[in-house]
Scaffold this motif. Structure first.
Motif, short mmCIF file in Angstrom:
data_model
loop_
_atom_site.label_atom_id
_atom_site.label_comp_id
_atom_site.label_asym_id
_atom_site.label_seq_id
_atom_site.Cartn_x
_atom_site.Cartn_y
_atom_site.Cartn_z
N GLY A 155 49.57 32.71 31.86
CA GLY A 155 48.73 31.24 31.79
C GLY A 155 47.38 31.59 31.52
O GLY A 155 46.58 30.75 30.50
N MET A 156 46.66 32.56 31.79
CA MET A 156 45.01 32.59 31.29
C MET A 156 45.01 33.50 30.02
O MET A 156 43.91 33.63 29.38
CB MET A 156 44.54 33.40 32.47
CG MET A 156 44.22 32.59 33.69
SD MET A 156 43.29 31.16 33.44
CE MET A 156 41.76 32.10 32.82
N LEU A 157 46.19 34.09 29.62
CA LEU A 157 45.92 35.05 28.23
C LEU A 157 45.56 34.35 26.98
O LEU A 157 44.59 34.69 26.40
CB LEU A 157 47.42 35.68 28.08
CG LEU A 157 47.41 36.59 27.10
CD1 LEU A 157 46.41 37.86 27.48
CD2 LEU A 157 48.59 37.03 26.84
N PRO A 158 45.98 33.12 26.88
CA PRO A 158 45.50 32.31 25.71
C PRO A 158 43.90 31.99 25.69
O PRO A 158 43.12 31.95 24.84
CB PRO A 158 46.06 31.06 25.66
CG PRO A 158 47.56 31.30 26.33
CD PRO A 158 47.22 32.23 27.37
N ILE A 159 43.36 31.66 26.89
CA ILE A 159 42.23 31.52 27.18
C ILE A 159 41.20 32.78 27.07
O ILE A 159 40.22 32.69 26.32
CB ILE A 159 41.80 30.83 28.58
CG1 ILE A 159 42.62 29.30 28.68
CG2 ILE A 159 40.49 30.68 28.89
CD1 ILE A 159 42.56 29.06 30.04
N ILE A 160 41.68 33.70 27.43
CA ILE A 160 41.14 35.20 27.23
C ILE A 160 40.97 35.46 25.86
O ILE A 160 39.89 35.99 25.28
CB ILE A 160 41.82 36.17 28.10
CG1 ILE A 160 41.46 35.83 29.65
CG2 ILE A 160 41.13 37.55 27.81
CD1 ILE A 160 42.39 36.66 30.46
N LEU A 161 42.33 35.31 25.21
CA LEU A 161 42.19 35.55 23.82
C LEU A 161 41.16 34.78 22.81
O LEU A 161 40.61 35.25 21.91
CB LEU A 161 43.55 35.68 23.39
CG LEU A 161 44.57 36.71 23.65
CD1 LEU A 161 45.97 36.84 23.11
CD2 LEU A 161 43.86 38.11 23.40
N GLY A 162 41.09 33.58 23.33
CA GLY A 162 40.51 32.39 22.52
C GLY A 162 38.98 33.00 22.70
O GLY A 162 38.09 32.78 21.62
N THR A 163 38.54 33.15 23.98
CA THR A 163 37.24 33.52 24.20
C THR A 163 36.85 34.57 23.42
O THR A 163 35.93 34.83 22.69
CB THR A 163 36.87 33.96 25.71
OG1 THR A 163 37.46 32.68 26.43
CG2 THR A 163 35.41 34.06 25.85
N CYS A 164 37.72 35.87 23.19
CA CYS A 164 37.39 37.07 22.71
C CYS A 164 37.34 36.88 20.98
O CYS A 164 36.51 37.08 20.42
CB CYS A 164 38.48 37.97 22.96
SG CYS A 164 38.31 38.81 24.37
N ILE A 165 38.18 35.93 20.56
CA ILE A 165 38.05 35.43 19.05
C ILE A 165 36.84 34.86 18.89
O ILE A 165 36.18 35.40 17.94
CB ILE A 165 39.20 34.65 18.69
CG1 ILE A 165 40.39 35.63 18.82
CG2 ILE A 165 39.11 34.02 17.47
CD1 ILE A 165 41.68 35.10 18.61
N MET A 166 36.40 33.99 19.58
CA MET A 166 35.23 33.25 19.39
C MET A 166 34.05 33.95 19.33
O MET A 166 33.09 33.91 18.90
CB MET A 166 35.09 31.99 20.33
CG MET A 166 35.90 30.84 20.14
SD MET A 166 35.47 29.53 20.94
CE MET A 166 35.66 29.86 22.78
N LEU A 167 33.81 35.02 20.49
CA LEU A 167 32.83 35.86 20.32
C LEU A 167 32.67 36.84 19.37
O LEU A 167 31.62 37.08 18.83
CB LEU A 167 32.82 36.79 21.77
CG LEU A 167 32.43 36.12 23.18
CD1 LEU A 167 33.04 37.02 24.27
CD2 LEU A 167 30.99 35.67 23.33
#
Length: 146
Positions: free
Chosen positions: A36-48
């Motif tokens: 459930g948290m994986l999309p949020i973690i990946l989205g944050t990494c992509i934005m950074l």
């Protein structure tokens, strides 16, 4: 008195069974929460990562403008300063995956200086493939020596 003891014993046995069942029914919960948290973690990494690329594009544009202004500033007066400005901007763009959008140099006769303005396109996630529709700008000035 005896019935009270058996009732407490029965309640204690039920509590033990409930905690065992609760523990067994909770298996896999960590995996579900991670998925459930994986999309949020990946989205944050992509934005950074995209923020790093934008910052790096500003750094390259400033360095490229500095080299272009210096190259035009050390050359003697003549008609080839526009080509020298563009060539200096290309040379100053250290990373070849970033593309030079525009390079202009203006001569300031009053202050005997050269002012360069360079625009570099910003890549989307991976340099060299797709660029954003906007450019970042770097400006620099150098004294005219020639």
């Amino acid at each position: 008195m005896r019935t009270v003891r058996f009732t407490r014993l029965r309640n204690l046995t039920r509590l033990r069974n409930f905690t065992r069942l609760g523990r067994d029914h909770d298996r896999g919960q960590t995996a579900v929460e991670f998925i459930g948290m994986l999309p949020i973690i990946l989205g944050t990494c992509i934005m950074l990562w995209q923020a790093v690329l934008i910052g790096y594009a500003y750094t390259l544009a400033g360095n490229s403008a500095d080299v272009a202004a210096h190259d035009v500033g050390i050359m003697r007066a003549g008609d080839g300063w526009a080509a020298t400005c563009t060539e200096g901007a290309r040379r100053g763009l250290a990373d070849h995956d970033f593309t030079l959008a525009d390079a202009t140099c203006d001569l300031d006769e009053e202050h005997r200086s050269v002012r360069a303005k360079v625009e570099v396109s910003v890549p989307v996630l991976f340099p060299g493939f797709i660029d954003f529709p906007f450019n970042v700008t770097g400006e620099a000035s150098s004294p005219q020596e020639g």
